[in-house]
Design a protein around this motif. Structure first.
Motif, PDB file in Angstrom:
ATOM      1  N   ASP A 191      -8.797 -12.054 -57.149  1.00  0.00           N
ATOM      2  CA  ASP A 191      -9.799 -13.045 -57.560  1.00  0.00           C
ATOM      3  C   ASP A 191      -9.220 -14.108 -58.489  1.00  0.00           C
ATOM      4  O   ASP A 191      -9.930 -15.031 -58.898  1.00  0.00           O
ATOM      5  CB  ASP A 191     -10.979 -12.350 -58.247  1.00  0.00           C
ATOM      6  CG  ASP A 191     -10.576 -11.581 -59.491  1.00  0.00           C
ATOM      7  OD1 ASP A 191      -9.428 -11.076 -59.524  1.00  0.00           O
ATOM      8  OD2 ASP A 191     -11.381 -11.484 -60.428  1.00  0.00           O
ATOM      9  N   GLU A 192      -7.924 -14.008 -58.811  1.00  0.00           N
ATOM     10  CA  GLU A 192      -7.275 -14.960 -59.723  1.00  0.00           C
ATOM     11  C   GLU A 192      -6.441 -16.008 -59.003  1.00  0.00           C
ATOM     12  O   GLU A 192      -5.784 -16.829 -59.647  1.00  0.00           O
ATOM     13  CB  GLU A 192      -6.372 -14.202 -60.713  1.00  0.00           C
ATOM     14  CG  GLU A 192      -7.111 -13.263 -61.648  1.00  0.00           C
ATOM     15  CD  GLU A 192      -7.783 -14.004 -62.800  1.00  0.00           C
ATOM     16  OE1 GLU A 192      -7.547 -15.217 -62.956  1.00  0.00           O
ATOM     17  OE2 GLU A 192      -8.546 -13.359 -63.552  1.00  0.00           O
ATOM     18  N   ILE A 193      -6.446 -16.009 -57.685  1.00  0.00           N
ATOM     19  CA  ILE A 193      -5.509 -16.876 -56.953  1.00  0.00           C
ATOM     20  C   ILE A 193      -5.718 -18.363 -57.219  1.00  0.00           C
ATOM     21  O   ILE A 193      -4.770 -19.137 -57.185  1.00  0.00           O
ATOM     22  CB  ILE A 193      -5.550 -16.590 -55.431  1.00  0.00           C
ATOM     23  CG1 ILE A 193      -6.989 -16.616 -54.908  1.00  0.00           C
ATOM     24  CG2 ILE A 193      -4.903 -15.268 -55.119  1.00  0.00           C
ATOM     25  CD1 ILE A 193      -7.140 -17.399 -53.656  1.00  0.00           C
ATOM     26  N   GLU A 194      -6.955 -18.775 -57.493  1.00  0.00           N
ATOM     27  CA  GLU A 194      -7.217 -20.188 -57.765  1.00  0.00           C
ATOM     28  C   GLU A 194      -6.859 -20.568 -59.202  1.00  0.00           C
ATOM     29  O   GLU A 194      -6.792 -21.751 -59.544  1.00  0.00           O
ATOM     30  CB  GLU A 194      -8.688 -20.527 -57.500  1.00  0.00           C
ATOM     31  CG  GLU A 194      -9.132 -20.376 -56.058  1.00  0.00           C
ATOM     32  CD  GLU A 194      -8.648 -21.518 -55.167  1.00  0.00           C
ATOM     33  OE1 GLU A 194      -7.728 -22.262 -55.568  1.00  0.00           O
ATOM     34  OE2 GLU A 194      -9.183 -21.661 -54.057  1.00  0.00           O
ATOM     35  N   ILE A 220      -3.201 -14.009 -49.616  1.00  0.00           N
ATOM     36  CA  ILE A 220      -4.209 -14.861 -50.225  1.00  0.00           C
ATOM     37  C   ILE A 220      -3.542 -15.604 -51.376  1.00  0.00           C
ATOM     38  O   ILE A 220      -2.873 -14.996 -52.219  1.00  0.00           O
ATOM     39  CB  ILE A 220      -5.399 -14.039 -50.754  1.00  0.00           C
ATOM     40  CG1 ILE A 220      -5.937 -13.101 -49.666  1.00  0.00           C
ATOM     41  CG2 ILE A 220      -6.519 -14.945 -51.243  1.00  0.00           C
ATOM     42  CD1 ILE A 220      -5.446 -11.706 -49.781  1.00  0.00           C
ATOM     43  N   ALA A 221      -3.699 -16.926 -51.385  1.00  0.00           N
ATOM     44  CA  ALA A 221      -3.101 -17.757 -52.433  1.00  0.00           C
ATOM     45  C   ALA A 221      -3.879 -19.066 -52.497  1.00  0.00           C
ATOM     46  O   ALA A 221      -4.773 -19.321 -51.672  1.00  0.00           O
ATOM     47  CB  ALA A 221      -1.625 -18.010 -52.145  1.00  0.00           C
ATOM     48  N   ASN A 222      -3.521 -19.920 -53.460  1.00  0.00           N
ATOM     49  CA  ASN A 222      -4.166 -21.231 -53.494  1.00  0.00           C
ATOM     50  C   ASN A 222      -3.756 -22.035 -52.256  1.00  0.00           C
ATOM     51  O   ASN A 222      -2.762 -21.738 -51.597  1.00  0.00           O
ATOM     52  CB  ASN A 222      -3.842 -21.977 -54.795  1.00  0.00           C
ATOM     53  CG  ASN A 222      -2.388 -22.366 -54.892  1.00  0.00           C
ATOM     54  OD1 ASN A 222      -1.901 -23.224 -54.156  1.00  0.00           O
ATOM     55  ND2 ASN A 222      -1.667 -21.733 -55.805  1.00  0.00           N
ATOM     56  N   GLU A 223      -4.537 -23.047 -51.959  1.00  0.00           N
ATOM     57  CA  GLU A 223      -4.391 -23.759 -50.689  1.00  0.00           C
ATOM     58  C   GLU A 223      -3.003 -24.376 -50.519  1.00  0.00           C
ATOM     59  O   GLU A 223      -2.440 -24.370 -49.411  1.00  0.00           O
ATOM     60  CB  GLU A 223      -5.468 -24.849 -50.590  1.00  0.00           C
ATOM     61  CG  GLU A 223      -5.610 -25.449 -49.221  1.00  0.00           C
ATOM     62  CD  GLU A 223      -6.800 -26.378 -49.099  1.00  0.00           C
ATOM     63  OE1 GLU A 223      -6.820 -27.172 -48.133  1.00  0.00           O
ATOM     64  OE2 GLU A 223      -7.702 -26.308 -49.952  1.00  0.00           O
ATOM     65  N   GLU A 224      -2.421 -24.895 -51.587  1.00  0.00           N
ATOM     66  CA  GLU A 224      -1.106 -25.537 -51.478  1.00  0.00           C
ATOM     67  C   GLU A 224      -0.023 -24.528 -51.120  1.00  0.00           C
ATOM     68  O   GLU A 224       0.859 -24.805 -50.296  1.00  0.00           O
ATOM     69  CB  GLU A 224      -0.765 -26.265 -52.784  1.00  0.00           C
ATOM     70  CG  GLU A 224      -1.581 -27.511 -53.035  1.00  0.00           C
ATOM     71  CD  GLU A 224      -1.531 -28.488 -51.856  1.00  0.00           C
ATOM     72  OE1 GLU A 224      -0.404 -28.791 -51.392  1.00  0.00           O
ATOM     73  OE2 GLU A 224      -2.592 -28.913 -51.382  1.00  0.00           O
ATOM     74  N   LEU A 225      -0.060 -23.344 -51.730  1.00  0.00           N
ATOM     75  CA  LEU A 225       0.915 -22.311 -51.389  1.00  0.00           C
ATOM     76  C   LEU A 225       0.761 -21.871 -49.942  1.00  0.00           C
ATOM     77  O   LEU A 225       1.751 -21.679 -49.225  1.00  0.00           O
ATOM     78  CB  LEU A 225       0.758 -21.110 -52.320  1.00  0.00           C
ATOM     79  CG  LEU A 225       1.400 -21.200 -53.706  1.00  0.00           C
ATOM     80  CD1 LEU A 225       1.060 -19.964 -54.526  1.00  0.00           C
ATOM     81  CD2 LEU A 225       2.913 -21.365 -53.609  1.00  0.00           C
ATOM     82  N   VAL A 226      -0.470 -21.702 -49.495  1.00  0.00           N
ATOM     83  CA  VAL A 226      -0.705 -21.293 -48.109  1.00  0.00           C
ATOM     84  C   VAL A 226      -0.176 -22.346 -47.137  1.00  0.00           C
ATOM     85  O   VAL A 226       0.479 -22.017 -46.140  1.00  0.00           O
ATOM     86  CB  VAL A 226      -2.206 -21.018 -47.863  1.00  0.00           C
ATOM     87  CG1 VAL A 226      -2.483 -20.816 -46.371  1.00  0.00           C
ATOM     88  CG2 VAL A 226      -2.650 -19.787 -48.644  1.00  0.00           C
ATOM     89  N   LYS A 227      -0.428 -23.616 -47.414  1.00  0.00           N
ATOM     90  CA  LYS A 227       0.086 -24.688 -46.552  1.00  0.00           C
ATOM     91  C   LYS A 227       1.608 -24.641 -46.466  1.00  0.00           C
ATOM     92  O   LYS A 227       2.200 -24.864 -45.397  1.00  0.00           O
ATOM     93  CB  LYS A 227      -0.350 -26.050 -47.096  1.00  0.00           C
ATOM     94  CG  LYS A 227      -1.797 -26.416 -46.810  1.00  0.00           C
ATOM     95  CD  LYS A 227      -2.120 -27.792 -47.398  1.00  0.00           C
ATOM     96  CE  LYS A 227      -3.563 -28.193 -47.113  1.00  0.00           C
ATOM     97  NZ  LYS A 227      -3.902 -29.495 -47.758  1.00  0.00           N
ATOM     98  N   THR A 228       2.266 -24.347 -47.571  1.00  0.00           N
ATOM     99  CA  THR A 228       3.726 -24.273 -47.585  1.00  0.00           C
ATOM    100  C   THR A 228       4.225 -23.121 -46.721  1.00  0.00           C
ATOM    101  O   THR A 228       5.157 -23.277 -45.915  1.00  0.00           O
ATOM    102  CB  THR A 228       4.235 -24.105 -49.028  1.00  0.00           C
ATOM    103  OG1 THR A 228       3.784 -25.213 -49.810  1.00  0.00           O
ATOM    104  CG2 THR A 228       5.756 -24.052 -49.074  1.00  0.00           C
ATOM    105  N   ILE A 229       3.596 -21.955 -46.856  1.00  0.00           N
ATOM    106  CA  ILE A 229       4.004 -20.786 -46.071  1.00  0.00           C
ATOM    107  C   ILE A 229       3.725 -21.000 -44.589  1.00  0.00           C
ATOM    108  O   ILE A 229       4.504 -20.569 -43.722  1.00  0.00           O
ATOM    109  CB  ILE A 229       3.285 -19.528 -46.597  1.00  0.00           C
ATOM    110  CG1 ILE A 229       3.760 -19.224 -48.021  1.00  0.00           C
ATOM    111  CG2 ILE A 229       3.523 -18.326 -45.693  1.00  0.00           C
ATOM    112  CD1 ILE A 229       2.846 -18.307 -48.798  1.00  0.00           C
TER     113      ILE A 229
END
Length: 341
Positions: A191-194, A220-229
């Motif tokens: 629940d702390e990812i953001e 699960i991660a913030n949107e920028e990290l997910v886009k990078t992966i």
């Protein structure tokens, strides 16, 4: 054709080929928990089509289970693939990966494959985790990537949520929290990812959901990290059948939660009975119990009794890990231990 030097020197992760009726070596779950889902695939499923590469239905089920947004999720062929993708995404040649010591051996293998360096930290007395030592090592070594397995495999040790967040705050670089076993504990940071730019949480369907055979994991991660992966993730990396079965199981989480509560009772029973035998066992937050024994060839003697557990070598010589199975399987393990010990 010769392999690259890092692969030439690699010691592979070897899966035990021994077959026993009581198989308690790989932290697998209840074989009957979601068995009926295989019969319920439905008529709207077509094997000739590639999967939906957005995995929309699966991600929607994860959203309902975790409480995040679709943009916070990437899915993979087991959490192992996602960990490998993160290493490939964030770590270059000769850069450093830091993890716990001891911990899941695949982390160091991923590091070796990409020609990065690897160190373990945080070893405390009786396999407790010294979080201050982990943070000190992060500050001294500035790892490009830190991986924290919580609860830790193979020891079962759980780090308190606040201490995990202390580790995340100690660096600007990426910290992965591998929560493969977190359903058996209560210290998740998902629940702390953001709230943190550098936090990635990795989870799996293999343990609490008892679906190791479908090889499905998610991060699960913030949107920028997910886009990078997602730049590194290959298309269609999760097959359609696995995605469908995972989606259906996530919609029946009450089954999983009931199984987990029963497993905790069995876990405590194994722990207490091993202590009663004079065996050094360790409190666990996972679906297994870690213990030590000086009985010669203990694992082989258990195999002679048709029981398979995980044995370790090197600095963990004479240490073992037993998966918490069904009450009948656990009783078979304990009876065999009584006979041997």
């Amino acid at each position: 054709m010769k392999e690259k030097q890092s692969v030439k020197e690699l010691q592979p992760y070897v899966v035990n080929p021994v077959v026993c009726s009581v198989k308690l070596d790989a932290n697998e779950g209840n074989k009957d928990l979601f068995k009926d889902l295989i019969k319920d695939i439905g008529d709207d499923f077509y094997l000739n089509l590639y999967p939906d590469d957005n995995y929309t239905q699966l991600k929607e089920a994860i959203v309902n289970y975790i409480g995040c947004k679709i943009e916070n999720i990437s899915v993979g062929n087991g959490s192992s693939e996602l960990l490998d993708l993160c290493v490939k995404t964030f770590v270059d040649t000769n850069e450093l990966i830091l993890s716990l010591d001891p911990t899941f051996s695949m982390y160091s293998i991923y590091a070796k494959i990409v020609n990065s360096r690897y160190i373990g930290a945080g070893e405390g007395n009786d396999f407790t985790i010294n979080v201050d030592d982990v943070i000190k090592s992060i500050k001294e070594n500035d790892p490009k990537l830190t991986i924290i397995c919580n609860p830790n495999n193979p020891t079962g040790t759980t780090i308190k949520r606040d201490d995990v967040l202390r580790i995340v705050k100690s660096t600007d670089n990426v910290v992965i929290v591998d929560e493969a076993y977190m359903e058996f504990s209560n210290e998740s940071v998902v629940d702390e990812i953001e709230n943190y730019d550098n936090l990635i949480v990795v989870k799996t369907m293999s343990k609490a959901f008892s679906m190791a055979g479908i090889r499905t994991g998610y991060l699960i991660a913030n949107e920028e990290l997910v886009k990078t992966i997602e730049k590194v993730r290959p298309p269609y990396n999760l097959n359609s059948i696995s995605a469908l079965l995972a989606t259906k199981a996530l919609k029946q989480k009450d089954k999983m939660l009931s199984y987990v509560e029963n497993l905790k009772v069995e876990r405590e029973k194994i722990y207490e009975k091993l202590l009663d035998m004079g065996v050094k066992a360790y409190k666990s937050g996972a679906n297994f119990v870690f213990f030590s024994s000086k009985v010669d060839n203990l694992a082989e003697k258990l195999i002679d009794n048709d029981v398979l557990i995980r044995k370790f070598g090197g600095k963990l010589d004479n240490y073992y890990r037993v998966t918490v199975g069904s009450p009948k399987e656990n009783e078979a393990f304990l009876n065999a231990m009584k006979k041997i010990v």
